[in-house]
Scaffold this active site. Structure first.
Site, PDB file in Angstrom:
ATOM      1  CE  LYS A  50      -0.424  10.559   8.106  1.00 25.36           C
ATOM      2  NZ  LYS A  50       1.198  10.489   7.065  1.00 25.36           N
ATOM      3  CE1 TYR A  74      -2.161   8.190  10.466  1.00 21.96           C
ATOM      4  CE2 TYR A  74      -2.866   9.984  11.605  1.00 21.96           C
ATOM      5  CZ  TYR A  74      -2.329   9.082  10.291  1.00 21.96           C
ATOM      6  OH  TYR A  74      -3.151   9.359   8.826  1.00 21.96           O
TER       7      TYR A  74
HETATM    8  P1  NAD Z   1      -3.987   2.039   3.378  1.00 22.51           P
HETATM    9  O1  NAD Z   1      -3.251   1.077   5.040  1.00 22.51           O
HETATM   10  O2  NAD Z   1      -4.700   2.014   2.726  1.00 22.51           O
HETATM   11  O3  NAD Z   1      -2.526   1.845   2.640  1.00 22.51           O
HETATM   12  C1  NAD Z   1      -1.074   2.150   2.766  1.00 22.51           C
HETATM   13  C2  NAD Z   1       0.113   1.305   2.107  1.00 22.51           C
HETATM   14  O4  NAD Z   1       1.253   1.651   2.897  1.00 22.51           O
HETATM   15  C3  NAD Z   1      -0.277  -0.177   2.155  1.00 22.51           C
HETATM   16  O5  NAD Z   1       0.293   0.092   1.018  1.00 22.51           O
HETATM   17  C4  NAD Z   1       1.398  -0.010   2.567  1.00 22.51           C
HETATM   18  O6  NAD Z   1       1.745  -1.873   2.537  1.00 22.51           O
HETATM   19  C5  NAD Z   1       1.469   1.200   2.392  1.00 22.51           C
HETATM   20  N1  NAD Z   1       2.874   0.701   3.592  1.00 22.51           N
HETATM   21  C6  NAD Z   1       2.793   0.670   4.985  1.00 22.51           C
HETATM   22  N2  NAD Z   1       4.145   1.149   5.428  1.00 22.51           N
HETATM   23  C7  NAD Z   1       5.326   0.751   4.826  1.00 22.51           C
HETATM   24  C8  NAD Z   1       6.316   1.088   4.455  1.00 22.51           C
HETATM   25  N3  NAD Z   1       6.900   0.721   5.669  1.00 22.51           N
HETATM   26  N4  NAD Z   1       6.646   1.233   3.704  1.00 22.51           N
HETATM   27  C9  NAD Z   1       6.354   0.969   2.492  1.00 22.51           C
HETATM   28  N5  NAD Z   1       5.027   0.698   1.822  1.00 22.51           N
HETATM   29  C10 NAD Z   1       4.303   0.974   3.305  1.00 22.51           C
HETATM   30  O7  NAD Z   1      -3.575   3.207   3.810  1.00 22.51           O
HETATM   31  P2  NAD Z   1      -4.289   4.807   3.706  1.00 22.51           P
HETATM   32  O8  NAD Z   1      -5.664   5.052   4.229  1.00 22.51           O
HETATM   33  O9  NAD Z   1      -3.949   4.653   1.479  1.00 22.51           O
HETATM   34  O10 NAD Z   1      -2.890   5.608   3.904  1.00 22.51           O
HETATM   35  C11 NAD Z   1      -1.992   6.359   2.475  1.00 22.51           C
HETATM   36  C12 NAD Z   1      -1.764   7.666   3.668  1.00 22.51           C
HETATM   37  O11 NAD Z   1      -3.007   9.206   3.891  1.00 22.51           O
HETATM   38  C13 NAD Z   1      -0.759   7.265   4.845  1.00 22.51           C
HETATM   39  O12 NAD Z   1       0.025   7.906   4.896  1.00 22.51           O
HETATM   40  C14 NAD Z   1      -2.063   7.759   5.153  1.00 22.51           C
HETATM   41  O13 NAD Z   1      -1.188   8.460   7.233  1.00 22.51           O
HETATM   42  C15 NAD Z   1      -2.467   8.790   5.495  1.00 22.51           C
HETATM   43  N6  NAD Z   1      -3.981   9.275   5.727  1.00 22.51           N
HETATM   44  C16 NAD Z   1      -5.127   8.373   5.565  1.00 22.51           C
HETATM   45  C17 NAD Z   1      -6.114   8.948   5.799  1.00 22.51           C
HETATM   46  C18 NAD Z   1      -7.086   7.744   5.120  1.00 22.51           C
HETATM   47  O14 NAD Z   1      -8.649   8.217   6.053  1.00 22.51           O
HETATM   48  N7  NAD Z   1      -7.765   6.965   4.366  1.00 22.51           N
HETATM   49  C19 NAD Z   1      -6.396   9.874   6.287  1.00 22.51           C
HETATM   50  C20 NAD Z   1      -5.454  11.030   6.310  1.00 22.51           C
HETATM   51  C21 NAD Z   1      -4.058  10.555   6.035  1.00 22.51           C
END
Ligand code: NAD
Length: 247
Positions: free
Chosen positions: A159, A155
């Site tokens: 990223k 990851y």
């Molecule tokens: P989440 O798991 O709630 O949502 C992720 C969404 O992406 C889901 O709806 C899932 O179905 C979809 N998804 C997964 N694989 C996919 C694919 N191959 N094609 C299309 N859709 C796909 O996650 P989140 O926390 O909302 O994260 C959203 C983004 O933010 C991600 O890129 C994550 O890495 C990043 N992020 C999140 C956090 C956190 O603390 N939650 C921190 C840093 C970065």
């Protein structure tokens, strides 16, 4: 005052839930029409329906597949006439120490975040160039890509790669009036982080000067800023949205 995204058309990947859903909702609240692309097509359709008839469409799309990403963008242009904003947000985690991590777990995470963001940036830029309107592309990185997290060699690599991709694409696309910026969220309460053991959650909280996790809306408002003309002279930047964590 005119809404910040009046008459703009946006695509948000991984928009069925979490941060992506909040971004889609915020964009719609500020006048945009949004196509949500998500691997879970039924969830994307349900989220779009909840966001408002005529303003949002949900499409099944796996961001690791170039043809599906190209169709997702074509759908936005077909339904709403153009593409102005692309948010490459879809994400997964497959955490494990390097010793235990399988090659498959490494590849899956690189594919969704890095290949997915590259495909989204490439196909969105093409549609924006064809449309002849200025565009904004927002790539979701993570603070994990800045500092590297234990158990996240896949990851963190993906990223950090998203940052390099965004900066290189920003240089290629500036002449076409397309801006590319990245967001690095810190600890945000979503399904992705709720899966974390409580002691790890507490350790992370202790690192945050503001003393709390962020909300999905606090990422969505930064995405809104980067999507709108408020950030018209910004490209190739990385915005840390972390409550001061690991600054
Ligand atoms: P989440 O798991 O709630 O949502 C992720 C969404 O992406 C889901 O709806 C899932 O179905 C979809 N998804 C997964 N694989 C996919 C694919 N191959 N094609 C299309 N859709 C796909 O996650 P989140 O926390 O909302 O994260 C959203 C983004 O933010 C991600 O890129 C994550 O890495 C990043 N992020 C999140 C956090 C956190 O603390 N939650 C921190 C840093 C970065």
């Amino acid at each position: 005052m005119t809404p910040l995204l009046q008459d703009k058309v946006a695509v948000v990947t991984g928009g069925a839930q979490g941060i992506g859903e909040a971004i889609a909702r915020t964009f719609i609240d500020h006048g945009a029409r949004v196509v949500i692309g998500d691997r879970d097509g039924a969830a994307a359709a349900a989220t779009a329906a909840a966001l408002g008839e005529g303003r949002a469409i949900g499409v099944a799309c796996d961001v690791t597949d170039g043809e599906q990403v190209s169709s997702l963008i074509a759908r936005a242009v077909e339904a709403f006439g153009a593409l102005d904003v692309m948010v490459n947000n879809a994400g997964i985690t497959r955490d494990a120490t390097m010793r235990k991590m399988s090659e498959e777990q490494f590849d899956q995470v690189i594919d969704v975040h890095l290949r997915g963001s590259w495909l989204g940036t490439k196909h969105a830029a093409e549609a924006m160039r064809d449309g002849g309107r200025p565009g904004a592309i927002i790539n979701m990185s993570s603070i994990s890509g800045k500092v590297g997290f234990f158990g996240q060699t896949n990851y963190s690599a993906a990223k950090a790669g998203v940052v390099g991709l965004s900066k290189a694409a920003a240089k290629e696309l500036a002449r076409h009036g397309i801006r590319v910026n990245a967001i690095q969220p810190g600890l945000i309460a979503t399904d992705m982080t709720r899966a974390m053991p409580e002691d790890i959650w507490e350790t992370k909280l202790a690192e945050i000067p503001m003393g709390r996790a962020g909300s999905v809306d606090e990422i969505a408002s930064v995405a809104l800023f980067l999507a709108s003309n408020l950030s018209s002279y910004m490209t190739g930047t990385v915005q840390e949205v972390t409550g001061g964590r690991l600054m």
